[in-house]
Write a protein that holds these residues in place. Structure first.
Motif, short mmCIF file in Angstrom:
data_model
loop_
_atom_site.label_atom_id
_atom_site.label_comp_id
_atom_site.label_asym_id
_atom_site.label_seq_id
_atom_site.Cartn_x
_atom_site.Cartn_y
_atom_site.Cartn_z
N CYS A 167 8.88 4.33 7.81
CA CYS A 167 7.07 3.95 7.23
C CYS A 167 6.92 3.27 7.35
O CYS A 167 7.66 2.04 6.31
CB CYS A 167 6.97 5.27 6.16
SG CYS A 167 5.11 5.08 5.96
N ARG A 168 5.63 2.47 8.17
CA ARG A 168 5.46 0.65 7.64
C ARG A 168 3.45 1.46 8.21
O ARG A 168 3.70 1.78 8.78
CB ARG A 168 5.30 -0.12 8.83
CG ARG A 168 6.95 -0.50 8.51
CD ARG A 168 7.79 -0.78 9.64
NE ARG A 168 6.87 -1.65 10.33
CZ ARG A 168 7.14 -2.17 11.74
NH1 ARG A 168 7.73 -1.35 12.23
NH2 ARG A 168 5.81 -2.95 12.07
N ALA A 169 3.25 0.84 7.42
CA ALA A 169 1.64 0.29 7.86
C ALA A 169 1.32 0.33 9.06
O ALA A 169 2.12 -0.85 9.82
CB ALA A 169 1.33 -0.31 6.71
N TRP A 170 0.27 0.81 9.60
CA TRP A 170 -0.20 0.64 10.60
C TRP A 170 -2.07 0.69 10.97
O TRP A 170 -2.49 0.44 11.96
CB TRP A 170 0.27 2.35 12.08
CG TRP A 170 -0.22 3.44 11.19
CD1 TRP A 170 0.59 3.79 10.26
CD2 TRP A 170 -1.01 4.56 11.48
NE1 TRP A 170 -0.36 4.99 10.27
CE2 TRP A 170 -1.24 4.81 10.23
CE3 TRP A 170 -2.52 3.88 12.40
CZ2 TRP A 170 -2.47 6.18 10.54
CZ3 TRP A 170 -3.51 4.40 12.31
CH2 TRP A 170 -3.61 6.24 12.17
N SER A 171 -2.38 1.45 9.84
CA SER A 171 -3.78 1.72 9.70
C SER A 171 -4.59 -0.08 10.09
O SER A 171 -4.16 -0.73 9.04
CB SER A 171 -4.51 2.82 9.35
OG SER A 171 -5.57 2.31 9.06
N LEU A 172 -5.13 -0.18 10.83
CA LEU A 172 -6.51 -1.12 10.97
C LEU A 172 -7.23 -0.93 9.55
O LEU A 172 -7.89 -1.92 8.77
CB LEU A 172 -7.66 -1.37 12.37
CG LEU A 172 -8.74 0.25 12.25
CD1 LEU A 172 -9.76 -1.05 13.10
CD2 LEU A 172 -7.81 1.53 12.65
N ASN A 173 -8.33 0.07 9.18
CA ASN A 173 -8.14 -0.06 8.27
C ASN A 173 -7.35 0.54 6.53
O ASN A 173 -8.48 -1.35 5.77
CB ASN A 173 -8.94 1.70 7.59
CG ASN A 173 -10.49 2.05 8.96
OD1 ASN A 173 -10.98 1.41 8.92
ND2 ASN A 173 -9.93 2.97 9.46
N THR A 174 -6.90 0.16 6.21
CA THR A 174 -5.89 0.27 5.10
C THR A 174 -5.17 -1.20 5.08
O THR A 174 -5.16 -1.53 3.76
CB THR A 174 -4.72 1.33 5.25
OG1 THR A 174 -3.55 0.80 6.54
CG2 THR A 174 -5.19 2.67 5.21
N TRP A 175 -5.15 -1.59 6.29
CA TRP A 175 -4.18 -3.08 6.78
C TRP A 175 -5.03 -4.12 5.98
O TRP A 175 -5.09 -5.35 5.15
CB TRP A 175 -3.87 -3.79 8.16
CG TRP A 175 -2.71 -3.83 8.18
CD1 TRP A 175 -1.94 -2.18 9.25
CD2 TRP A 175 -1.37 -4.41 7.95
NE1 TRP A 175 -0.51 -2.90 9.84
CE2 TRP A 175 -0.29 -3.54 8.55
CE3 TRP A 175 -1.67 -4.76 7.31
CZ2 TRP A 175 1.27 -4.20 8.09
CZ3 TRP A 175 -0.88 -6.27 6.55
CH2 TRP A 175 0.73 -5.15 7.04
N ARG A 176 -6.58 -3.98 6.22
CA ARG A 176 -7.36 -4.44 5.67
C ARG A 176 -7.56 -5.01 4.30
O ARG A 176 -7.46 -5.94 3.29
CB ARG A 176 -9.05 -4.33 5.84
CG ARG A 176 -9.22 -3.96 6.81
CD ARG A 176 -10.46 -3.33 7.46
NE ARG A 176 -11.23 -3.15 8.30
CZ ARG A 176 -11.86 -2.03 8.70
NH1 ARG A 176 -13.37 -1.82 8.03
NH2 ARG A 176 -12.34 -2.77 10.38
N VAL A 177 -7.27 -3.56 3.07
CA VAL A 177 -7.37 -4.37 1.85
C VAL A 177 -5.61 -4.33 1.48
O VAL A 177 -5.27 -5.38 0.57
CB VAL A 177 -7.20 -2.37 0.84
CG1 VAL A 177 -6.47 -2.81 -0.51
CG2 VAL A 177 -8.69 -2.31 1.12
N ARG A 178 -4.55 -4.49 1.93
CA ARG A 178 -3.15 -4.66 2.29
C ARG A 178 -3.06 -5.90 2.16
O ARG A 178 -2.92 -6.69 1.56
CB ARG A 178 -2.33 -3.47 3.04
CG ARG A 178 -0.98 -4.25 2.88
CD ARG A 178 0.60 -3.30 3.75
NE ARG A 178 -0.16 -2.09 3.71
CZ ARG A 178 0.92 -1.11 3.03
NH1 ARG A 178 1.60 -1.70 1.91
NH2 ARG A 178 0.68 -0.27 2.94
#
Ligand SMILES: N[C@@H](CCC(=O)N[C@@H](CS)C(=O)NCC(=O)O)C(=O)O
Length: 262
Positions: free
Chosen positions: A17-28
């Motif tokens: 499991c690793r982050a992938w979404s362009l939207n959630t990456w903004r906040v991460r």
């Protein structure tokens, strides 16, 4: 139990499991850049609404989305990356994040152009390559209408209903001609973004040495495409005349990209 950590709600990928979404990456990226203590709570798509709706009582929310964060007191929840960015900037001002800049609207407009050009690639690849199978029925039900004129319902479209599988087959027919055409249509906007980056000779970011929300919007998109697969990353590169500013931006942000799995 009260915690000093922010909770970031994000969508998991299939293992590992690793982050992938362009939207959630903004906040991460903001959390990583500002070194704010946080933990990730992973929510599969069908779990987003049931988990988040109790935290927004009395609000008319059509679609519950991530990124959403819970502030350390656990009571206040904030949805939508731009809104979250504002709150984080107010509460954690150092190092600073420029929220609005003269180029912000241009970058957002170009991102929308690129998204529109390759939307069919995204819709047909995200579930196949990134999501756990538990999301497949949700993805079909919510994304197939996006493939159809005016986001028609299945009933309204009748025989004309286009499925994700049909759209994928069309992309890869004739040696992938349609897929290449989508990327070719995106290319000019990718180059316009490179041009904006080159307009600030004193730094790798859109606003020179200053880091802005626009950087994280664009970096999130780049990470998302790279994560869909090397083949799509290569096609994106090939669609552009000048890809170096994007690579340089990723290098400049490398410290904030590392943390992607917790
Ligand atoms: N404008 C929003 C967009 C967020 C968004 O669309 N998130 C997607 C995940 S990438 C989502 O949560 N979708 C939920 C759904 O489709 O039901 C933001 O930047 O926060």
């Amino acid at each position: 139990m009260a915690s000093h950590e922010i909770v970031l709600y994000d969508i998991p990928s299939r293992p590992p499991c690793r982050a992938w979404s362009l939207n959630t990456w903004r906040v991460r990226l903001i959390l990583n850049y500002k070194n704010i203590p946080y933990r990730t709570e992973w929510l599969e798509y069908p779990d987003i609404k049931p988990k988040l709706s109790p935290h927004f009582p009395g609000q008319q929310i059509e679609t519950y989305t991530v990124p959403t964060i819970a502030l350390p007191d656990g009571r206040e929840h904030i949805m939508n990356s731009r809104q979250i960015a504002k709150v984080l900037e107010a509460k954690y001002p150092s190092p600073p994040l420029l929220l609005d800049s003269p180029i912000a609207k241009r970058v957002t407009g170009l991102l929308i152009k690129i998204w529109d050009a390759i939307e069919v690639i995204i819709l047909t690849h995200v579930h196949k390559r990134l999501l756990d199978e538990v999301n497949f029925p949700f993805w079909r039900e919510t994304r197939e209408p996006w493939l159809n004129p005016d986001h028609a319902t299945k009933d309204a479209a009748g025989d004309q209903w286009k499925t994700l599988d049909t759209a994928e087959a069309e992309l890869y027919a004739n040696g992938g001609a349609l897929l290449d055409e989508c990327w070719a249509n995106a290319g000019p906007a990718v180059d316009e973004i490179a041009q904006i980056l080159r307009e600030s000779p004193e730094g790798p970011f859109f606003c020179g040495e200053k880091v802005s929300f626009s950087d994280f919007q664009w970096i999130g998109f780049l990470l998302f495409i790279r994560r869909i697969g090397q083949d799509q990353w290569d096609k994106m590169k090939a669609s552009a005349k000048d890809f170096e500013p994007h690579e340089e931006l990723l290098r400049a942000a490398s410290d904030w990209i590392k943390r992607d799995d917790h």
